[in-house]
Design an enzyme around this catalytic site. Structure first.
Site, PDB file in Angstrom:
ATOM      1  N   LYS A  90       1.484 -12.697  -2.592  1.00 21.27           N
ATOM      2  CA  LYS A  90       0.103 -12.352  -2.213  1.00 21.27           C
ATOM      3  C   LYS A  90      -0.412 -11.248  -3.126  1.00 21.27           C
ATOM      4  O   LYS A  90       0.379 -10.587  -3.809  1.00 21.27           O
ATOM      5  CB  LYS A  90       0.091 -11.888  -0.747  1.00 21.27           C
ATOM      6  CG  LYS A  90       0.888 -10.609  -0.507  1.00 21.27           C
ATOM      7  CD  LYS A  90       1.147 -10.378   0.981  1.00 21.27           C
ATOM      8  CE  LYS A  90       1.938  -9.093   1.179  1.00 21.27           C
ATOM      9  NZ  LYS A  90       2.522  -8.991   2.526  1.00 21.27           N
ATOM     10  N   ARG A 109       0.176  -6.803  15.479  1.00 16.87           N
ATOM     11  CA  ARG A 109      -0.762  -7.294  14.461  1.00 16.87           C
ATOM     12  C   ARG A 109      -0.969  -8.779  14.745  1.00 16.87           C
ATOM     13  O   ARG A 109      -1.420  -9.113  15.833  1.00 16.87           O
ATOM     14  CB  ARG A 109      -0.193  -6.977  13.067  1.00 16.87           C
ATOM     15  CG  ARG A 109      -1.208  -6.971  11.958  1.00 16.87           C
ATOM     16  CD  ARG A 109      -0.616  -6.495  10.637  1.00 16.87           C
ATOM     17  NE  ARG A 109       0.407  -7.398  10.103  1.00 16.87           N
ATOM     18  CZ  ARG A 109       1.031  -7.209   8.940  1.00 16.87           C
ATOM     19  NH1 ARG A 109       0.747  -6.159   8.186  1.00 16.87           N
ATOM     20  NH2 ARG A 109       1.934  -8.061   8.516  1.00 16.87           N
ATOM     21  N   HIS A 162       7.374 -10.421  12.495  1.00 16.17           N
ATOM     22  CA  HIS A 162       7.386  -9.388  11.454  1.00 16.17           C
ATOM     23  C   HIS A 162       7.833  -8.069  12.071  1.00 16.17           C
ATOM     24  O   HIS A 162       7.422  -7.727  13.180  1.00 16.17           O
ATOM     25  CB  HIS A 162       5.969  -9.246  10.869  1.00 16.17           C
ATOM     26  CG  HIS A 162       5.929  -8.488   9.574  1.00 16.17           C
ATOM     27  ND1 HIS A 162       6.714  -8.810   8.490  1.00 16.17           N
ATOM     28  CD2 HIS A 162       5.197  -7.417   9.190  1.00 16.17           C
ATOM     29  CE1 HIS A 162       6.452  -7.970   7.492  1.00 16.17           C
ATOM     30  NE2 HIS A 162       5.544  -7.118   7.890  1.00 16.17           N
ATOM     31  N   ARG A 204      11.401 -13.449   3.748  1.00 15.51           N
ATOM     32  CA  ARG A 204      10.134 -13.372   2.976  1.00 15.51           C
ATOM     33  C   ARG A 204      10.165 -12.078   2.168  1.00 15.51           C
ATOM     34  O   ARG A 204      10.038 -10.997   2.725  1.00 15.51           O
ATOM     35  CB  ARG A 204       8.925 -13.301   3.920  1.00 15.51           C
ATOM     36  CG  ARG A 204       8.833 -14.388   4.954  1.00 15.51           C
ATOM     37  CD  ARG A 204       7.570 -14.248   5.798  1.00 15.51           C
ATOM     38  NE  ARG A 204       7.493 -12.991   6.510  1.00 15.51           N
ATOM     39  CZ  ARG A 204       7.923 -12.805   7.763  1.00 15.51           C
ATOM     40  NH1 ARG A 204       8.442 -13.805   8.442  1.00 15.51           N
ATOM     41  NH2 ARG A 204       7.809 -11.625   8.327  1.00 15.51           N
ATOM     42  N   TYR A 207     -14.220  16.564 -15.422  1.00 17.36           N
ATOM     43  CA  TYR A 207     -15.239  16.820 -14.392  1.00 17.36           C
ATOM     44  C   TYR A 207     -14.894  18.012 -13.506  1.00 17.36           C
ATOM     45  O   TYR A 207     -13.738  18.185 -13.120  1.00 17.36           O
ATOM     46  CB  TYR A 207     -15.413  15.584 -13.505  1.00 17.36           C
ATOM     47  CG  TYR A 207     -16.089  14.442 -14.213  1.00 17.36           C
ATOM     48  CD1 TYR A 207     -17.398  14.552 -14.675  1.00 17.36           C
ATOM     49  CD2 TYR A 207     -15.417  13.249 -14.417  1.00 17.36           C
ATOM     50  CE1 TYR A 207     -18.011  13.490 -15.333  1.00 17.36           C
ATOM     51  CE2 TYR A 207     -16.022  12.184 -15.060  1.00 17.36           C
ATOM     52  CZ  TYR A 207     -17.317  12.311 -15.523  1.00 17.36           C
ATOM     53  OH  TYR A 207     -17.921  11.260 -16.163  1.00 17.36           O
ATOM     54  N   CYS A 242     -10.468  10.483 -14.709  1.00 20.01           N
ATOM     55  CA  CYS A 242     -11.806   9.864 -14.759  1.00 20.01           C
ATOM     56  C   CYS A 242     -11.685   8.360 -14.519  1.00 20.01           C
ATOM     57  O   CYS A 242     -10.596   7.827 -14.354  1.00 20.01           O
ATOM     58  CB  CYS A 242     -12.446  10.101 -16.117  1.00 20.01           C
ATOM     59  SG  CYS A 242     -12.484  11.821 -16.614  1.00 20.01           S
ATOM     60  N   ASP A 290     -12.222   5.824 -16.596  1.00 17.44           N
ATOM     61  CA  ASP A 290     -11.637   5.048 -17.695  1.00 17.44           C
ATOM     62  C   ASP A 290     -10.635   5.820 -18.543  1.00 17.44           C
ATOM     63  O   ASP A 290     -10.070   5.275 -19.475  1.00 17.44           O
ATOM     64  CB  ASP A 290     -12.754   4.549 -18.615  1.00 17.44           C
ATOM     65  CG  ASP A 290     -13.927   4.034 -17.823  1.00 17.44           C
ATOM     66  OD1 ASP A 290     -13.710   3.085 -17.059  1.00 17.44           O
ATOM     67  OD2 ASP A 290     -15.028   4.606 -17.936  1.00 17.44           O
TER      68      ASP A 290
HETATM   69  C1  LIG Z   1       3.851  -8.752   2.553  1.00 11.49           C
HETATM   70  C2  LIG Z   1       4.698  -9.343   3.602  1.00 11.49           C
HETATM   71  C3  LIG Z   1       6.083  -9.519   3.406  1.00 11.49           C
HETATM   72  C4  LIG Z   1       6.815  -9.000   2.184  1.00 11.49           C
HETATM   73  O1  LIG Z   1       7.222  -7.666   2.390  1.00 11.49           O
HETATM   74  P1  LIG Z   1       8.045  -6.841   1.313  1.00 11.49           P
HETATM   75  O2  LIG Z   1       8.266  -5.541   1.971  1.00 11.49           O
HETATM   76  O3  LIG Z   1       7.186  -6.731   0.095  1.00 11.49           O
HETATM   77  O4  LIG Z   1       9.309  -7.580   1.039  1.00 11.49           O
HETATM   78  C5  LIG Z   1       6.791 -10.203   4.384  1.00 11.49           C
HETATM   79  N1  LIG Z   1       6.185 -10.647   5.505  1.00 11.49           N
HETATM   80  C6  LIG Z   1       4.869 -10.474   5.733  1.00 11.49           C
HETATM   81  C7  LIG Z   1       4.269 -10.989   6.987  1.00 11.49           C
HETATM   82  C8  LIG Z   1       4.086  -9.794   4.803  1.00 11.49           C
HETATM   83  O5  LIG Z   1       2.787  -9.610   5.038  1.00 11.49           O
END
Ligand SMILES: *Cc1c(COP(=O)(O)O)cnc(C)c1O
Length: 352
Positions: A33, A126, A152, A207, A249, A296, A298
């Site tokens: 992602k 969540r 999660h 994941r 700045y 800044c 850039d």
């Molecule tokens: C982003 C995400 C992950 C990956 O997590 P990492 O800490 O980068 O390994 C896994 N599960 C979900 C639901 C996420 O949003």
């Protein structure tokens, strides 16, 4: 080229092997992602697809998923945080798999008659069905095309007990769901951090994002990882300022004696944290050069030794100055710094 990010695919490969060791034979969904945390999702996914037996990929949005399909990614792509409404057009073709986390989403995937994963909330607060909804959920999942189930963890970095408690709840749901479907489910919960807990359970897949890109979720993370991305920029000019001269700045820094400074072609529009004004450092010719004055849009300005010249290359994030270290310095996490490297910074791929 004045600003670029070198993405080293050999390191990605090595990190993948390390993640494989930690995952103990489970399937791996590579999380790509947010443009693969800034590394380029198409390049990362193509590389992993051609060089590893990665089970699939995970993205946040249908747009991200569609980009991978167009680029020839053929393994399953989980869309973790969108809506079926957004995905309606994309779901006509196979490839993208919605994650269903409430009853509205569930009725829409059933209408479209597409395979999906279901997400339960075991303590993250969540996305996902709450425990009190599981009874109703199970009855509605009967006869559906549910292929996988996920949750999660909120505290995989630091709190083993909470994670184990979440996992126990998750297991009880998985057991019930598995009774309803003939084929074995794809069951996943761990992110990079959770993999280090070596949880003993029903999980078939994980994941993983961060660890693949070479940052450790904790300092004691049990894997040898190498940061995949190195972010660099050139020195636009070098000059020597007289004593008492203000820099950048709001004149928040004034030279004490004569001071040799370099103006570097990298600013907050490129993804450098403005919070590191007068605080951060960059590496030029192997030397630590402190940032002077405000960062800044850039450019940023550093004090430099004699050997630094116009055209010298500065490392903003890389060997000796990792995302992890810089993140600590500005009270954020490596994830955020990686994602913030903007489009203007050209990605250059090494080790293909
Ligand atoms: C982003 C995400 C992950 C990956 O997590 P990492 O800490 O980068 O390994 C896994 N599960 C979900 C639901 C996420 O949003």
């Amino acid at each position: 080229m004045l600003r670029w990010a070198e993405v080293n695919l050999d390191r990605l490969f090595k990190n993948y092997r390390e993640v494989e060791k930690l995952s103990k034979g489970k399937g791996i969904f590579a999380v790509v992602k947010a443009n693969a945390y800034g590394h380029g999702s198409v390049e990362v996914a193509r590389f992993l697809q051609s060089r590893t037996n990665v089970s699939g990929f995970a993205v946040a949005t249908y747009g991200e998923g569609a980009e991978l399909l167009l680029a020839g990614i053929e393994r399953p792509i989980l869309v973790m945080s969108s809506t079926v409404e957004e995905g309606r057009d994309f779901l006509k073709e196979p490839g993208l798999i919605p994650v269903v986390y409430d009853f509205k989403e569930l009725s829409l995937v059933k209408e479209l008659n597409v395979p999906f994963h279901v997400k339960v909330d075991t303590g993250m607060g969540r996305l996902g069905f709450l425990k009190e909804e599981w009874g109703e959920l199970l009855s509605q999942l009967k006869g559906s095309k549910v292929k996988g189930v996920m949750t999660h963890f909120c505290c995989a970095e630091e709190r083993r007990e909470i994670t184990e408690k979440q996992l126990d709840e998750f297991k009880s749901f998985v057991r019930e769901l598995q009774k309803l479907v003939p084929e074995p489910l794809i069951v996943h919960a761990e992110n990079s951090a959770a993999l280090s807990l070596k949880l003993n359970s029903v999980l078939t897949h994980c994941r993983v994002g961060l660890a693949l890109y070479g940052s450790r979720p904790t300092p004691s993370y049990p894997a040898e990882l190498e940061q995949v991305m190195e972010v660099k920029a050139k020195v636009l000019t070098v000059k020597e300022l007289p004593p008492g001269y203000p820099i950048s700045y709001s004149a928040t820094y004034t030279t004490k004696g004569r001071e040799r400074i370099a103006v570097i072609a990298f600013g907050y529009a490129d993804g450098y944290p403005r919070e590191l004004s007068n605080k951060g450092k960059v590496l030029i010719e192997g030397k630590e050069c402190p940032i002077r004055g405000r960062v800044c849009m850039d450019m940023l300005i550093t004090s430099v030794p004699e050997e630094v010249k116009k055209g010298s290359v500065a490392t903003l994030f890389g060997k000796g100055l990792t995302f992890e270290e810089v993140a600590r310095e500005c009270r954020t996490i490596p994830y955020e710094l990686m994602c913030r490297i903007s489009q203007r910074v050209e990605r250059v791929y090494r080790g293909v």
